[in-house]
Design a protein around this motif. Structure first.
Motif, mmCIF file in Angstrom:
data_model
loop_
_atom_site.group_PDB
_atom_site.id
_atom_site.type_symbol
_atom_site.label_atom_id
_atom_site.label_comp_id
_atom_site.label_asym_id
_atom_site.label_seq_id
_atom_site.Cartn_x
_atom_site.Cartn_y
_atom_site.Cartn_z
ATOM 1 N N ARG A 114 0.836 -1.209 0.000
ATOM 2 C CA ARG A 114 0.000 0.000 0.000
ATOM 3 C C ARG A 114 0.872 1.261 0.000
ATOM 4 O O ARG A 114 0.576 2.248 -0.696
ATOM 5 N N ALA A 115 1.948 1.181 0.786
ATOM 6 C CA ALA A 115 2.848 2.346 0.825
ATOM 7 C C ALA A 115 3.514 2.578 -0.523
ATOM 8 O O ALA A 115 3.635 3.717 -0.991
ATOM 9 N N LEU A 116 3.967 1.505 -1.150
ATOM 10 C CA LEU A 116 4.604 1.625 -2.466
ATOM 11 C C LEU A 116 3.629 2.171 -3.499
ATOM 12 O O LEU A 116 3.989 3.004 -4.347
ATOM 13 N N THR A 117 2.412 1.653 -3.418
ATOM 14 C CA THR A 117 1.402 2.118 -4.382
ATOM 15 C C THR A 117 1.157 3.606 -4.231
ATOM 16 O O THR A 117 1.088 4.369 -5.213
ATOM 17 N N LYS A 118 1.022 4.007 -2.960
ATOM 18 C CA LYS A 118 0.767 5.430 -2.714
ATOM 19 C C LYS A 118 1.952 6.283 -3.162
ATOM 20 O O LYS A 118 1.794 7.352 -3.790
ATOM 21 N N LEU A 119 3.148 5.837 -2.853
ATOM 22 C CA LEU A 119 4.340 6.587 -3.245
ATOM 23 C C LEU A 119 4.486 6.630 -4.765
ATOM 24 O O LEU A 119 4.926 7.637 -5.343
ATOM 25 N N ASP A 120 4.151 5.508 -5.401
ATOM 26 C CA ASP A 120 4.212 5.498 -6.863
ATOM 27 C C ASP A 120 3.243 6.522 -7.448
ATOM 28 O O ASP A 120 3.559 7.222 -8.436
ATOM 29 N N GLU A 121 2.051 6.559 -6.830
ATOM 30 C CA GLU A 121 1.070 7.527 -7.329
ATOM 31 C C GLU A 121 1.591 8.965 -7.176
ATOM 32 O O GLU A 121 1.447 9.798 -8.079
ATOM 33 N N GLU A 122 2.181 9.214 -5.998
ATOM 34 C CA GLU A 122 2.727 10.555 -5.770
ATOM 35 C C GLU A 122 3.879 10.846 -6.724
ATOM 36 O O GLU A 122 4.030 11.953 -7.230
ATOM 37 N N SER A 135 9.248 17.995 -15.270
ATOM 38 C CA SER A 135 10.408 17.154 -15.544
ATOM 39 C C SER A 135 11.665 17.725 -14.926
ATOM 40 O O SER A 135 12.694 17.041 -14.811
ATOM 41 N N ASP A 136 11.566 19.047 -14.539
ATOM 42 C CA ASP A 136 12.711 19.696 -13.930
ATOM 43 C C ASP A 136 13.023 19.143 -12.538
ATOM 44 O O ASP A 136 14.081 19.403 -11.969
ATOM 45 N N LEU A 137 12.014 18.480 -11.988
ATOM 46 C CA LEU A 137 12.214 17.971 -10.630
ATOM 47 C C LEU A 137 12.769 16.539 -10.627
ATOM 48 O O LEU A 137 12.604 15.783 -9.669
ATOM 49 N N GLN A 138 13.390 16.136 -11.766
ATOM 50 C CA GLN A 138 13.895 14.771 -11.885
ATOM 51 C C GLN A 138 14.916 14.428 -10.799
ATOM 52 O O GLN A 138 14.887 13.358 -10.180
ATOM 53 N N ALA A 139 15.830 15.391 -10.597
ATOM 54 C CA ALA A 139 16.854 15.130 -9.573
ATOM 55 C C ALA A 139 16.224 14.983 -8.192
ATOM 56 O O ALA A 139 16.589 14.114 -7.387
ATOM 57 N N ALA A 140 15.241 15.935 -7.976
ATOM 58 C CA ALA A 140 14.553 15.869 -6.669
ATOM 59 C C ALA A 140 13.760 14.563 -6.533
ATOM 60 O O ALA A 140 13.690 13.959 -5.467
ATOM 61 N N ARG A 141 13.143 14.130 -7.644
ATOM 62 C CA ARG A 141 12.351 12.893 -7.617
ATOM 63 C C ARG A 141 13.231 11.673 -7.307
ATOM 64 O O ARG A 141 12.851 10.770 -6.567
ATOM 65 N N THR A 142 14.482 11.721 -7.939
ATOM 66 C CA THR A 142 15.395 10.594 -7.691
ATOM 67 C C THR A 142 15.758 10.506 -6.218
ATOM 68 O O THR A 142 15.765 9.427 -5.597
ATOM 69 N N ALA A 143 16.057 11.720 -5.643
ATOM 70 C CA ALA A 143 16.387 11.744 -4.217
ATOM 71 C C ALA A 143 15.206 11.301 -3.372
ATOM 72 O O ALA A 143 15.333 10.576 -2.374
ATOM 73 N N PHE A 144 14.015 11.779 -3.844
ATOM 74 C CA PHE A 144 12.807 11.422 -3.085
ATOM 75 C C PHE A 144 12.530 9.919 -3.152
ATOM 76 O O PHE A 144 12.092 9.280 -2.167
ATOM 77 N N GLN A 203 4.330 9.581 -9.693
ATOM 78 C CA GLN A 203 3.805 9.840 -11.041
ATOM 79 C C GLN A 203 3.221 11.258 -11.154
ATOM 80 O O GLN A 203 3.320 11.930 -12.188
ATOM 81 N N LYS A 204 2.592 11.688 -10.078
ATOM 82 C CA LYS A 204 2.016 13.037 -10.064
ATOM 83 C C LYS A 204 3.126 14.078 -10.203
ATOM 84 O O LYS A 204 2.998 15.061 -10.947
ATOM 85 N N LEU A 205 4.219 13.839 -9.451
ATOM 86 C CA LEU A 205 5.339 14.766 -9.533
ATOM 87 C C LEU A 205 5.977 14.742 -10.926
ATOM 88 O O LEU A 205 6.428 15.760 -11.445
ATOM 89 N N ASP A 206 6.036 13.522 -11.500
ATOM 90 C CA ASP A 206 6.599 13.430 -12.849
ATOM 91 C C ASP A 206 5.771 14.235 -13.846
ATOM 92 O O ASP A 206 6.322 14.845 -14.787
ATOM 93 N N ARG A 207 4.459 14.184 -13.671
ATOM 94 C CA ARG A 207 3.595 14.924 -14.601
ATOM 95 C C ARG A 207 3.701 16.429 -14.393
ATOM 96 O O ARG A 207 3.521 17.218 -15.309
#
Length: 450
Positions: free
Chosen positions: A317-325, A334-343, A327-331
């Protein structure tokens, strides 16, 4: 005081013999009927030692005669049944006389005891020799010497042949039959039969001496038979008396040994039963303990499997929720790629730590149950903790409703398992289960120490 033994076997028919003896005459004389007691100065009624009265013997005798028959082959080859002839010997008697005078037996207590032992030995010998066909033993104390009469009937023999009850007569007929089969002349066959009869008769007297005469202190034969002097005969009687005393002592010792052995057998059997009962109870307890242990192990495995499954669900459930978040950030950018990787890295770290901490808290709760530091309240509705930090962790992760049923089950199983074991066995089992739970209670990812 002693003397020679006397035992005489003779069979009778309903038809009187040359001197007037018959079944009726013999039984009436035994019963002391006046007509057949004229030879006795002061007749006395007989004493019944064993079985029937003379009159009852007569009635039993007549019953088997009425039911008996012999088979005869007629000229035409057919077989016909015929009633029992009056000249067939249908009653066997045994007379045994005691060598002391009746007055000596009556007036001397020691002589009376020896005589009664002699009577007892006779009855035993008669029973062993004739079995159920011995129907009566009576005692006469109204003649010069005390004596007993035994009456034997051919029970179970439809031909009612009393002669065949005499062991010597049986041997006589067998010898004659064997001689005739060997084509011996009739006269010689009869002679051989008579020789066999006398030989078997001597054997019977020898057997009677071994079982009755010797234990009673009697001699095998009298002084005239062996041409003994008065002094020799006196010595012979004295030796017979000593032999009888020795025989009684030996019998007494044997009986004592037999009784002791029987007592030992009884005690051994009793001990064997007790040991078997204890072994059965031990085996039952052992089987029950094994069953309880197996059930506990199965329940523990089930609890662990459920905990792992629930942890996996939480993780999923946690992974699913994080994946959803994610994906939302990815949409969003794209400038937040580095931040997303860290996140993403931080997210996985949080998930692993969360799952590890939940599993660790669950394992600590189960260990607390085993150690008696975690229990249910009296209403069995809430968990109580000795460890405040553990209570805070359970509350923080909100897993109390999830693990409460597991706590109840583990508590029951552990109580049942340890109640049938010693303290050391219970402690060993506690250590074994604790070791199984420690890898979960101490996760490698920095979980909370239990």
């Amino acid at each position: 005081m002693s003397g020679p033994q006397f035992l005489h076997l003779q069979s009778y028919s309903r038809k009187p013999n040359k001197i007037g003896q018959s079944v009726q005459q013999v039984l009436d004389e035994a019963a002391r009927e006046p007509e057949f007691s004229i030879h006795v100065e002061s007749p006395m009624p007989p004493k019944i030692i064993y079985g029937l009265t003379p009159q009852e013997v007569r009635e039993k005798h007549d019953e088997i005669i009425d039911a008996g028959y012999v088979e005869a082959t007629l000229k035409d080859g057919t077989v016909a049944r015929r009633g029992i002839r009056k000249d067939r010997h249908t009653l066997l008697t045994a007379v045994a006389s005691y060598p002391l005078l009746t007055a000596q037996v009556a007036d001397n207590a020691a002589a009376r005891d020896e005589y009664e032992r002699w009577v007892e030995l006779n009855v035993r010998w008669l029973k062993d020799t004739f079995g159920d066909r011995l129907v009566s033993v009576i005692e006469h104390m109204d003649e010069e010497h005390p004596h007993i009469h035994a009456f034997i009937l051919p029970l179970g023999d439809t031909s009612c042949s009393a002669r065949h009850l005499n062991p010597a007569w049986q041997v006589k007929e067998e010898a004659e039959a064997l001689a005739r089969e060997s084509n011996k002349p009739a006269k010689e066959a009869v002679k051989l039969g008579n020789l066999a009869y006398r030989a078997r008769g001597r054997e019977l007297q020898d057997q009677y001496f071994e079982e009755v005469g010797l234990p009673a202190g009697l001699t095998r034969v009298g002084p005239k038979r062996e041409r003994l002097s008065r002094e020799q005969w006196k010595q012979r009687k004295e030796q017979a008396r000593r032999d009888a005393a020795l025989h009684r002592q030996m019998l007494a010792r044997v009986e004592t040994l037999v009784d002791a052995e029987a007592q030992l057998d009884v005690e051994a059997d009793k001990k064997a039963v007790e040991v078997a009962d204890k072994l059965a109870r031990v085996e039952a307890l052992y089987e029950e303990a094994l069953s309880a242990k197996s059930d506990a192990e199965a329940d523990a495995c089930l609890i662990l499997d459920r905990a792992k499954a629930e942890s996996a669900q939480i993780k999923q459930r946690a992974l699913t929720k994080l994946d959803e978040e994610s994906q939302k950030l990815d949409r969003e950018s794209s400038d937040l790629q580095a931040a997303r990787t860290a996140f993403e890295h931080e997210k996985r770290t949080i998930v692993r730590e969360t799952v590890s901490r939940v599993a660790s808290v669950t394992a600590r709760v189960l260990l607390g149950v085993l150690m008696g530091k975690v229990r249910l309240d009296e209403k069995r509705s809430e968990l109580q903790f000795d460890d405040l930090k553990l209570a805070q962790d359970v509350e923080r992760f909100e897993i109390a409703p999830i693990i409460q049923k597991a706590v109840v089950l583990v508590s029951k199983v552990w109580t049942k398992l340890t109640s049938a074991r010693s303290t050391s066995e219970a402690e060993s089992e506690r250590k074994h289960v604790s070791e199984a739970l420690k890898p979960i209670a101490r996760p490698q990812s920095g979980g909370i120490e239990p």
